[in-house]
Design a protein around this motif. Structure first.
Motif, PDB file in Angstrom:
ATOM      1  N   MET A 102       0.840  -1.213   0.000  1.00 60.04           N
ATOM      2  CA  MET A 102       0.000   0.000   0.000  1.00 60.04           C
ATOM      3  C   MET A 102       0.869   1.255   0.000  1.00 60.04           C
ATOM      4  O   MET A 102       1.086   1.855   1.051  1.00 60.04           O
ATOM      5  N   PRO A 103       1.382   1.664  -1.163  1.00 57.79           N
ATOM      6  CA  PRO A 103       2.202   2.883  -1.197  1.00 57.79           C
ATOM      7  C   PRO A 103       1.387   4.095  -0.754  1.00 57.79           C
ATOM      8  O   PRO A 103       0.171   4.135  -0.952  1.00 57.79           O
ATOM      9  N   VAL A 104       2.066   5.053  -0.138  1.00 57.16           N
ATOM     10  CA  VAL A 104       1.418   6.267   0.352  1.00 57.16           C
ATOM     11  C   VAL A 104       1.730   7.407  -0.617  1.00 57.16           C
ATOM     12  O   VAL A 104       2.890   7.596  -1.006  1.00 57.16           O
ATOM     13  N   THR A 105       0.695   8.136  -1.013  1.00 51.74           N
ATOM     14  CA  THR A 105       0.879   9.302  -1.877  1.00 51.74           C
ATOM     15  C   THR A 105       0.852  10.555  -1.015  1.00 51.74           C
ATOM     16  O   THR A 105      -0.054  10.712  -0.200  1.00 51.74           O
ATOM     17  N   ILE A 106       1.837  11.401  -1.188  1.00 44.46           N
ATOM     18  CA  ILE A 106       1.912  12.611  -0.364  1.00 44.46           C
ATOM     19  C   ILE A 106       1.519  13.807  -1.216  1.00 44.46           C
ATOM     20  O   ILE A 106       1.982  13.957  -2.342  1.00 44.46           O
ATOM     21  N   LYS A 107       0.598  14.623  -0.655  1.00 45.13           N
ATOM     22  CA  LYS A 107      -0.017  15.692  -1.432  1.00 45.13           C
ATOM     23  C   LYS A 107       0.841  16.961  -1.393  1.00 45.13           C
ATOM     24  O   LYS A 107       0.463  17.961  -0.789  1.00 45.13           O
ATOM     25  N   THR A 108       2.025  16.851  -2.027  1.00 41.87           N
ATOM     26  CA  THR A 108       2.893  18.011  -2.194  1.00 41.87           C
ATOM     27  C   THR A 108       2.998  18.255  -3.699  1.00 41.87           C
ATOM     28  O   THR A 108       3.945  17.793  -4.332  1.00 41.87           O
ATOM     29  N   PRO A 109       2.009  18.985  -4.263  1.00 41.74           N
ATOM     30  CA  PRO A 109       1.994  19.151  -5.724  1.00 41.74           C
ATOM     31  C   PRO A 109       3.262  19.806  -6.270  1.00 41.74           C
ATOM     32  O   PRO A 109       3.583  19.604  -7.440  1.00 41.74           O
ATOM     33  N   ALA A 110       3.989  20.556  -5.450  1.00 41.05           N
ATOM     34  CA  ALA A 110       5.256  21.124  -5.928  1.00 41.05           C
ATOM     35  C   ALA A 110       6.213  20.017  -6.344  1.00 41.05           C
ATOM     36  O   ALA A 110       7.075  20.218  -7.198  1.00 41.05           O
ATOM     37  N   CYS A 111       6.081  18.860  -5.716  1.00 41.70           N
ATOM     38  CA  CYS A 111       6.907  17.698  -6.026  1.00 41.70           C
ATOM     39  C   CYS A 111       6.155  16.463  -5.555  1.00 41.70           C
ATOM     40  O   CYS A 111       6.276  16.059  -4.402  1.00 41.70           O
ATOM     41  N   PRO A 112       5.341  15.864  -6.415  1.00 40.21           N
ATOM     42  CA  PRO A 112       4.542  14.702  -5.993  1.00 40.21           C
ATOM     43  C   PRO A 112       5.430  13.588  -5.443  1.00 40.21           C
ATOM     44  O   PRO A 112       6.564  13.428  -5.901  1.00 40.21           O
ATOM     45  N   VAL A 113       4.918  12.859  -4.470  1.00 39.45           N
ATOM     46  CA  VAL A 113       5.688  11.789  -3.838  1.00 39.45           C
ATOM     47  C   VAL A 113       4.814  10.543  -3.703  1.00 39.45           C
ATOM     48  O   VAL A 113       3.658  10.643  -3.285  1.00 39.45           O
ATOM     49  N   THR A 114       5.364   9.392  -4.030  1.00 44.28           N
ATOM     50  CA  THR A 114       4.753   8.115  -3.668  1.00 44.28           C
ATOM     51  C   THR A 114       5.823   7.274  -3.007  1.00 44.28           C
ATOM     52  O   THR A 114       6.927   7.136  -3.545  1.00 44.28           O
ATOM     53  N   VAL A 115       5.492   6.740  -1.850  1.00 46.62           N
ATOM     54  CA  VAL A 115       6.504   5.991  -1.100  1.00 46.62           C
ATOM     55  C   VAL A 115       5.900   4.729  -0.497  1.00 46.62           C
ATOM     56  O   VAL A 115       4.785   4.741   0.013  1.00 46.62           O
ATOM     57  N   ALA A 116       6.659   3.642  -0.583  1.00 47.96           N
ATOM     58  CA  ALA A 116       6.341   2.412   0.136  1.00 47.96           C
ATOM     59  C   ALA A 116       7.565   2.130   1.000  1.00 47.96           C
ATOM     60  O   ALA A 116       8.549   1.566   0.514  1.00 47.96           O
TER      61      ALA A 116
END
Ligand code: FAD
Length: 388
Positions: free
Chosen positions: A319-333
């Motif tokens: 379940m990767p987590v998406t971080i709502k930083t539109p300046a630099c999108p992030v997805t992390v597992a």
């Protein structure tokens, strides 16, 4: 009597309401009671940190009020009601002043998580906000306009701190964000990925102070002055504290239900007390405390079946987590704690592709920023399940 007593759910966040919706797919008749210490409006908590970007008032964020939720769910929803005690032997809860007792056939704790309050001194602690639910959001938005705030100091550069930093920047505010660790999202991301987020937010005007702790917030010139333990100070109009959350375990603890970091459950979401279950941010499911939406949805689906006669263990895919930083999108597992392995990176400016593999080459985690987030699906497929 216990047999005809209702199913009682404590909490009306995504976990409590989510479970009630799933439950009603299988059972239209069993009486259902939801009890919450807030106003019972349904809302999507992840949207709280997009309010300035999308220009959302509290009413825009609220999807339905408690009455409409009750009608939709064929449930009775008790708002502004704090549960003070659970009598697990007699299967009843005591509400408010403990004068009202309610029997349950099954009880579900969906109590969420509390914000951690860092130890801070000073005479302006009333200007330190944490925005962890809809009522907090309303208070914060009101304070922002009342104080004609232009500049915000954020305590914490993790998921919530970086999301609010980006959101406030998008809203045209100035920000200074303080974190004792070395870069953005330090507990979730490896350094090159965290540095990419930092650079992208700085390019939009965000300022960061990595290394120091905030020690005090005092009144100054109608706003505040924030003191750091390295001697620096930051002037701002208001402060947002976002240093993390901790599962609400006090009610379970006081009622003799086993707790650890969260309310301890097995994979059936059963706590140590008969017919008492837990899910969502308050729960520690077979050793996992995961304070995100995807796990609580998986829990709600499994528990609804269990409560309607088909015992079902919860399982978690990757379940990767998406971080709502539109300046630099992030997805992390993030890789599991205590596993051996190494990060490797492909770095192209703000676009970082990080893979964490063990000695045999098995992928155990990844971190993606910027355009590298396009690799999410491929890497997610390769990741082992968190709880098969
Ligand atoms: P809550 O929504 O906190 O609900 C708890 C309920 O319990 C409330 O109704 C409360 O009133 C009630 N309650 C508490 N104590 C009592 C008591 N004693 N008696 C009666 N009722 C009580 N997750 C993601 O997966 N993706 C994201 O992008 C994301 N973004 C987020 C952004 C922000 C700003 C925040 C704060 C969180 C974010 N999360 C995100 C996390 C996610 O929102 C939570 O995991 C989820 O909403 C938790 O739901 P819950 O129902 O367990 O808890």
């Amino acid at each position: 009597d216990k047999v005809h007593a209702p199913v009682v759910i404590l909490g009306t966040g995504l976990a409590g309401y989510g479970l009630a919706k799933e439950f009603r797919k299988y059972d239209q008749d069993t009486p259902l009671v939801l009890i919450t210490s807030d106003d019972g409006r349904s809302y999507s908590k992840p949207m709280l940190s997009t309010g300035y970007t999308k220009n959302l008032s509290t009413d825009d964020l609220a999807q339905m009020d408690a009455g409409s939720m009750g009608r939709m769910l064929k449930a009775s929803v008790w708002t502004m009601t704090k549960v003070a005690e659970i009598d697990t032997a007699n299967q009843l809860i005591k509400v408010g002043d403990a004068q009202t007792a309610v029997h349950y056939s099954s009880l579900v704790l969906a109590l969420g998580a509390d914000v951690i309050r860092p130890p801070i001194e000073g005479d302006a602690l009333d200007k330190v906000y944490s925005v962890n639910d809809l009522l907090d959001y309303d208070d914060f938005r009101t304070a922002m306009s009342k104080n004609e705030a232009r500049k915000i100091c954020l305590i914490g550069g993790g998921l919530i701190g970086c999301e609010y930093t980006n959101d406030l920047i998008n809203g045209g505010f100035e920000t200074e964000t303080v974190d004792p660790l070395g870069y953005c999202l330090p507990t979730l991301l490896p350094e090159p990925a965290g540095k990419a987020v930092q650079a992208a937010l700085e390019a939009k005007g965000a300022k960061f102070h990595f290394g120091p702790l905030v020690t005090a917030v005092n009144e100054a010139n109608g706003g505040v002055i924030v003191s750091l333990d390295n001697g620096e100070t930051i002037e701002a109009d208001l402060v947002v504290s976002a240093v993390g959350v901790r599962p609400r375990i006090d009610l379970a603890q006081a009622s003799g239900i086993e707790t650890n970091r969260g309310v301890v459950t097995n994979r059936l979401l059963q706590t140590s007390a008969p017919n008492v279950y837990a899910l969502g941010d308050c729960a520690e499911v077979s050793g996992h405390v995961l304070v995100y939406v995807a796990p609580l949805m998986a829990q709600a689906r499994a528990l609804a079946k269990t409560l309607t006669g088909e015992p079902t263990e919860v399982s978690y895919p990757a379940m990767p987590v998406t971080i709502k930083t539109p300046a630099c999108p992030v997805t992390v597992a993030p890789p599991p704690r205590d596993v051996a392995g190494d990060w490797s990176f492909e770095i192209d400016g703000p676009n970082v592709k990080g893979e964490f593999r063990d000695a045999a080459g098995t992928l155990l985690g990844f971190a993606l920023t910027g355009e590298a987030t396009r690799h999410k699906m491929a890497l997610q497929k390769e990741l082992p399940a968190i709880m098969p």
